[in-house]
Design an enzyme around this catalytic site. Structure first.
Site, PDB file in Angstrom:
ATOM      1  N   CYS A   1      33.561  36.708  58.541  1.00  0.00           N
ATOM      2  CA  CYS A   1      33.404  36.540  57.013  1.00  0.00           C
ATOM      3  C   CYS A   1      33.852  35.139  56.596  1.00  0.00           C
ATOM      4  O   CYS A   1      33.298  34.476  55.638  1.00  0.00           O
ATOM      5  CB  CYS A   1      34.066  37.531  56.494  1.00  0.00           C
TER       6      CYS A   1
ATOM      7  N   ASP B   1      30.391  37.607  48.113  1.00  0.00           N
ATOM      8  CA  ASP B   1      30.858  38.373  49.387  1.00  0.00           C
ATOM      9  C   ASP B   1      30.064  38.322  50.557  1.00  0.00           C
ATOM     10  O   ASP B   1      28.852  38.657  50.448  1.00  0.00           O
ATOM     11  CB  ASP B   1      31.078  39.847  48.681  1.00  0.00           C
TER      12      ASP B   1
ATOM     13  N   HIS C   1      30.304  40.523  52.935  1.00  0.00           N
ATOM     14  CA  HIS C   1      30.503  41.288  53.856  1.00  0.00           C
ATOM     15  C   HIS C   1      29.251  42.461  53.558  1.00  0.00           C
ATOM     16  O   HIS C   1      29.286  43.467  53.134  1.00  0.00           O
ATOM     17  CB  HIS C   1      31.970  42.235  53.533  1.00  0.00           C
TER      18      HIS C   1
END
Length: 482
Positions: free
Chosen positions: A110, A369, A371
């Site tokens: 990430c 994000d 993820h």
């Protein structure tokens, strides 16, 4: 015999965790993000107001692509601007990553993805300018529950079948596509076509193949020299150094007009930055064939920086904004930084969960994000789909949840631009009654003039304020925790 059995167990473990991560990061359901209509929204230096002057209705609005929203003001402009930023997320079914059998970065990559997003924003400023938006940004579909779970279920079945059959992974051996700018119709159409060529080529540089200039494979390979392996968690300071190396070693002639600089011990040495602006970078001859867009010209947003004796510089500053938690005294500082148009964002996040901060509203950060696990895209084709590289859904997080370790990025077009940036940031960094110590400092001269340790370990890069204990030299750039 035992070695063979051990290898088979390791391979099975790798496939099992790959399947688990694909399920975990594909079934993360997305709720709509609420924004106040009464407070301005800041996005990488641009201000948006969601409330019209005569609007006295409800005080909250949901910002989600595909909503039938009646909110006045410029919420549509905000949505288009946000969705135009390049979104890099977890991917699966990749060619094996360097020195490993991993074919996905789910669960560990990430921070590298956040770093890619920040670098992509710098390249957007370099080639397209801050006012650029993607023409198809408003046509993106929301990442709703049905889409996510259906896709995740198909992905799970395919992954399990691949694990049982030991099917080979797809590979990408092609190079980025060639895009020729052609004048079509009016000057506006030609300009739009040129910008779309820049956009598509820029995204291809972040493709998940060993040949991509800033792809995951290349970043992982550079991380090996810093003691990091595929599967390790990368901190924001290490990623800053990896990005610097990637930009410096990029072989595409289209990238010859840009380089990167990483601060030392929370100190930006102005002479080093000026040298980076002026020094020619070793690279392939300009006559070499390139798949990149043409080199930028002077003074226009889409073309702003590449005189033969001048390069743009991406300035990366690893900092720590507190001890175990971010000190609230730094919240206003972060807001002021994200209000600057030459800021390319902040990579950081929550502990062990990285994200890319691009703006704020009131006491909440706006972020992108990484993820979310998506499938591999072959960027070597001339018409590869761009939709999965743009996010329709902003997320918000309270400032209080921000991890103190982060890297701040800025884009400086030339030496004159840097002088202005350093002067403006010096004012932002002036200590106040609450902020007793600046997050970072500017100093004249070169870093070598202060006898700083040149050989930092990867551990020390994670803590940029730590100096070599063998040294006794101190400077005004020493970092002090509150």
């Amino acid at each position: 015999m035992e070695n063979k059995r051990s290898d088979e167990v390791d391979t099975l473990k790798t496939k099992f965790f790959s399947v688990w991560h694909n399920v975990k990061y594909s079934w993360a359901l997305k709720s709509k993000t609420s924004f106040s209509r009464n407070s301005p929204v800041l996005l990488l230096g641009k201000v948006y107001h969601f409330k019209a002057e005569d609007d006295d209705s409800a005080t909250e609005a949901c910002c989600e692509a595909g909503d039938e929203d009646s909110v006045m003001g410029n919420i549509e402009a905000f949505r288009k601007d946000f969705a135009s930023r390049v979104w890099l997320t977890y991917r699966e079914e990749l060619p094996p990553l360097p020195s490993s059998t991993l074919t996905s970065d789910c669960g560990w990559g990430c921070m590298l993805r956040a770093g890619q997003m920040m670098l992509a924003q710098a390249l957007i400023l370099h080639f397209l300018g801050r006012d650029w938006t993607w023409s198809e940004a408003m046509s993106l579909q929301p990442l709703d529950t049905e889409t996510w779970t259906t896709t995740a279920a198909k992905r799970l079945v395919a992954s399990l079948e691949a694990s049982l059959q030991s099917s080979p992974r797809p590979s990408d051996e092609g190079s980025p596509p060639t895009h020729q700018a052609q004048a079509r119709g009016s000057a506006e159409e030609a300009d739009a076509h040129l910008k779309e060529m820049y956009h598509r080529t820029l995204v291809s540089w972040f493709g998940d193949s060993p040949s991509a200039q800033f792809g995951l494979h290349r970043l992982v390979r550079m991380g090996l020299t810093m003691g990091k392996q595929a599967g390790d968690w990368y901190g924001p300071a290490v990623v800053a150094h990896i990005l610097k190396q990637a930009v410096e070693e990029a072989m595409d002639p289209g990238l010859a007009g840009i380089t990167a600089y990483v601060s030392q011990d929370c100190t930006v040495y102005s002479a080093d930055v000026i040298d980076s602006h002026r020094a020619p970078r070793a690279g392939p001859a300009s006559a070499e064939r390139s798949d990149a867009p043409p080199s930028p010209q002077s003074d226009q947003p889409v073309s702003a920086s590449a005189l033969s004796d001048s390069r743009a510089v991406i300035i990366l500053i690893p900092v720590r904004l507190g001890g175990e938690k971010t000190n609230p005294d730094y919240f206003n500082f972060v807001k002021r930084i994200l209000s600057l148009e030459y800021c390319i964002g902040i990579i950081g996040g929550k502990p062990k969960q990285a994200c890319y901060f691009v703006g704020f509203q009131d006491d909440s950060l706006i972020y992108m994000d990484p993820h979310y696990c998506q499938s591999f895209v072959d960027v070597s084709t001339s018409d590869f789909p761009l939709q999965s590289y743009h996010c329709p859904s902003p997320k918000k997080m309270p400032f209080s949840r921000m991890d103190p370790s982060c890297t701040i990025g800025f884009y400086s077009r030339n030496a004159r631009d840097y002088e202005r940036i350093s002067q403006e940031l010096s004012k932002v960094l002036q200590p106040s009654a609450r902020e007793k110590y600046p997050a970072f400092t500017f100093m004249q001269g070169h870093g070598r003039d202060y006898d700083l340790s040149a050989g930092l370990t990867s551990e020390k890069r994670e803590w940029p304020f730590i100096r070599d204990p063998q040294r006794t030299v101190t400077t005004t750039g020493d970092f002090v925790l509150l």
